[in-house]
Design a protein around this motif. Structure first.
Motif, short mmCIF file in Angstrom:
data_model
loop_
_atom_site.label_atom_id
_atom_site.label_comp_id
_atom_site.label_asym_id
_atom_site.label_seq_id
_atom_site.Cartn_x
_atom_site.Cartn_y
_atom_site.Cartn_z
N VAL A 190 0.82 -1.20 0.00
CA VAL A 190 0.00 0.00 0.00
C VAL A 190 0.87 1.27 0.00
N VAL A 191 2.06 1.18 0.59
CA VAL A 191 2.94 2.34 0.58
C VAL A 191 3.32 2.68 -0.86
N ALA A 192 3.70 1.65 -1.61
CA ALA A 192 4.06 1.87 -3.02
C ALA A 192 2.87 2.40 -3.81
N ALA A 193 1.71 1.82 -3.56
CA ALA A 193 0.52 2.25 -4.31
C ALA A 193 0.19 3.70 -4.02
N PHE A 194 0.17 4.07 -2.74
CA PHE A 194 -0.15 5.45 -2.36
C PHE A 194 0.89 6.43 -2.91
N LEU A 195 2.17 6.05 -2.78
CA LEU A 195 3.23 6.93 -3.27
C LEU A 195 3.12 7.15 -4.77
N GLY A 208 -11.83 0.40 2.16
CA GLY A 208 -12.36 0.59 3.50
C GLY A 208 -12.23 2.04 3.93
N ASP A 209 -12.30 2.26 5.25
CA ASP A 209 -12.35 3.62 5.77
C ASP A 209 -10.97 4.16 6.15
N GLY A 210 -9.93 3.40 5.87
CA GLY A 210 -8.58 3.86 6.15
C GLY A 210 -8.12 3.61 7.57
N GLN A 211 -8.98 2.92 8.35
CA GLN A 211 -8.62 2.67 9.75
C GLN A 211 -7.97 1.30 9.95
N VAL A 212 -7.87 0.53 8.87
CA VAL A 212 -7.17 -0.76 8.95
C VAL A 212 -5.72 -0.50 9.39
N THR A 245 5.16 -1.36 15.52
CA THR A 245 4.11 -0.40 15.86
C THR A 245 3.06 -0.47 14.76
N GLY A 246 1.86 -0.12 15.10
CA GLY A 246 0.79 -0.16 14.12
C GLY A 246 0.56 1.21 13.50
N MET A 247 0.26 1.21 12.22
CA MET A 247 -0.11 2.45 11.55
C MET A 247 -1.37 2.18 10.74
N SER A 248 -2.34 3.07 10.83
CA SER A 248 -3.52 2.93 9.99
C SER A 248 -3.18 3.43 8.58
N LEU A 249 -4.01 3.07 7.62
CA LEU A 249 -3.82 3.59 6.26
C LEU A 249 -3.85 5.12 6.29
N ASN A 250 -4.72 5.66 7.14
CA ASN A 250 -4.79 7.12 7.25
C ASN A 250 -3.49 7.70 7.79
N ASP A 251 -2.84 6.97 8.73
CA ASP A 251 -1.53 7.39 9.23
C ASP A 251 -0.49 7.42 8.10
N VAL A 252 -0.52 6.37 7.29
CA VAL A 252 0.44 6.27 6.17
C VAL A 252 0.24 7.45 5.22
N ILE A 253 -1.04 7.72 4.93
CA ILE A 253 -1.34 8.83 4.02
C ILE A 253 -0.88 10.16 4.62
N LEU A 259 5.54 14.33 3.97
CA LEU A 259 6.75 14.22 3.14
C LEU A 259 6.64 15.10 1.90
N LEU A 260 5.48 15.03 1.23
CA LEU A 260 5.32 15.78 -0.03
C LEU A 260 4.87 17.21 0.22
N ASP A 261 4.53 17.47 1.48
CA ASP A 261 4.09 18.81 1.88
C ASP A 261 2.88 19.30 1.07
N ARG A 262 1.94 18.39 0.87
CA ARG A 262 0.68 18.81 0.23
C ARG A 262 -0.46 17.87 0.61
N HIS A 263 -1.67 18.41 0.47
CA HIS A 263 -2.85 17.61 0.76
C HIS A 263 -3.13 16.66 -0.40
N LEU A 264 -3.51 15.41 -0.10
CA LEU A 264 -3.77 14.42 -1.15
C LEU A 264 -5.25 14.09 -1.20
#
Lengths: 317, 317
Positions: A190-195, A208-212, A245-253, A259-264
């Motif tokens: 998912v990191v690769a996909a989001f990036l 899903g809702d990004g809380q996984v 440690t756990g990170m939600s998808l929303n945390d990853v985003i 990092l990119l300094d912009r809203h996605l």
């Protein structure tokens, strides 16, 4: 006492099975300067230039002349695997391609006198839906995907090969890997996909809702765990390898936005039945036994990954 | 409220896969008068006269036309299996014959719209060497034989078929079965082996010192557990089915000596690596959920078994 380990190559002659993919490519590059001999084997090379200069044999584990692949080696690192999403489409074919082909590999390991097999299993799938997190190695294993069952079955068969054939082994249950050479081609990571989506200016597609919640481990850290497993002396066989440690998808985003300094822009889609709601690995045993712990913080790993992803995206049509 | 269940046949149209062997023969005879329809399928009939009058299709699960076997059925009882000792000689071939062939069966179950699969697993092998006894279903599963891993892998794949394909199932982890129609041909079943040796006036061959403890369940009791699993409503899927008490090999021999009212000569041989030292199943869940408990005490079951074994031995060349 001199510190040989940092100045001399490790005395292992390694066959790396499944060397052409994301983790394989990283692992081959990580191992090559450290071990006495490294032979790479895989279906194909995703990044030939990244493996240039390394001995390479192409083939399918299921029918390749493995005696030839393993000849002269003492250590086998087995990370060949069909991809996770595909495995649920034809469970029987997946078991054939993964479980049976692995047993064939182990038969060849016995015949070739291999001293140790390090098997890369899946900390994200073998436990299924955990009763609690972080998950220790002793937790119940009830995978909800064919991919997870295949990994678990291979682990269990390794124990039988160890008892009945004397084949020594270690299992690494690695959590969600991320890092350079992970692309969006296999719909994994998912990191690769989001990036990739972020760098292309596309909306991020979220199942899903990004809380996984997932446990992410940087690929170089996981490569170090493989080296530690090759060297390990002790009675334990199965180790969780994760960021801890756990990170939600929303945390990853959020980390990518920082990092990119912009809203996605996000596009939320229905959740998938193959996704467990939470997975965080307890990696205390790896710390104790392997002296291993995840060293790369997520922000740093993400920066490295994004740097690589930028050049990759630039080269896509 | 009338008690239909005892006066009408159970509304199941059953395909019994692996009907020709020891448990299959018993189960077919047990089910035939109770269910609406019963179709028997297996490699061959060990006791054709015991199955006379019952619908029979011969074939190997791995390549038989299973669509035909399952047509019109709603329930599949799967107890086909290669024998335990052979599985360790060629682990890969065993996985092919058991795991892959079972997945092929499940694919056909999905296609045929089967409502429930009852899978006969192995309470004596899936746990491996237990941390404590009696063993609950939640105990760690670390088989030490290929036979045990295959059973465990099939269990785990069933959960995936349930989640992804909607195939309902129950797993019965049955302990050491004994009873009529168990012969010495497959080198399985220590009760049958000891009884045959005793009746022939041969010394009893004992692997190890006779202190290995097993959980024995009479075959009719286990057949009742299968019926209970066919009918079960509830969320639990995996049940231990055992006598619930442990008996050492020496205990078994003493019971045979009591039954035959004579002293038996013993010949002790080295222990086998495939034997776990102790196995006793905790069957509280089966009692709670299935309303099942082992009803036959060992002395009675042994008497029945010896009676059958006498006629069998008389007919051997």
């Amino acid at each position: 006492m001199n510190d040989e380990s940092t100045t001399l190559p490790l005395p292992f002659r390694v066959a790396l099975i499944g060397a052409g993919g994301f983790f394989g490519t990283n692992l081959a590059r990580h191992l090559a300067p450290q071990v006495a001999d490294l032979r790479c084997f895989g279906l194909h090379q995703s990044f030939p230039e990244a493996l240039s200069g390394l001995p390479w044999m192409a083939g399918d584990m299921a029918d390749a002349p493995l005696a030839e692949v393993l000849a002269g080696c003492d250590t086998v690192i087995h990370l060949a695997s069909s991809s996770a999403p595909g495995s649920d489409l034809d469970i029987t074919a997946d078991a054939q391609a993964n479980v049976i082909a692995s047993l064939r590999l182990f038969d060849h390991c016995v015949a070739a006198g291999i001293k140790r097999v390090v098997f890369v299993s899946s900390g994200g799938t073998v436990y299924g839906i955990p009763g609690h997190v972080p998950i220790p190695e002793s937790a119940p294993t009830q995978p909800i995907t064919a991919y997870g069952v295949a990994k678990l079955a291979i682990e269990k068969y390794l124990e039988v090969y160890s008892r009945l054939r004397g084949l020594d082994y270690r299992v690494l249950r690695i959590s969600n890997l991320y890092g350079p050479y992970q692309t969006t081609a296999k719909k994994q990571g998912v990191v690769a996909a989001f990036l990739a989506e972020a760098l292309r200016g596309e909306p991020l597609e979220i199942w899903g809702d990004g809380q996984v919640v997932r446990d992410y481990v940087y690929v170089d850290d996981a490569a170090e765990a493989v080296v530690a497993a090759m060297r390990h002396q002790g009675a334990e066989r199965v180790f969780n390898i994760g960021g801890g440690t756990g990170m939600s998808l929303n945390d990853v985003i959020a980390a990518i936005e920082t990092l990119l300094d912009r809203h996605l822009e996000k596009r939320f889609k229905p959740g998938r039945p193959v996704d467990v709601p939470v997975n965080i690995l307890d990696c205390a045993l790896a710390k104790l036994e392997l002296g291993w712990t995840a060293r790369t913080d997520f922000a740093h790993g993400l920066t490295q990954t994004a740097e690589w992803m930028r050049t990759w995206c630039d080269r896509q049509p």
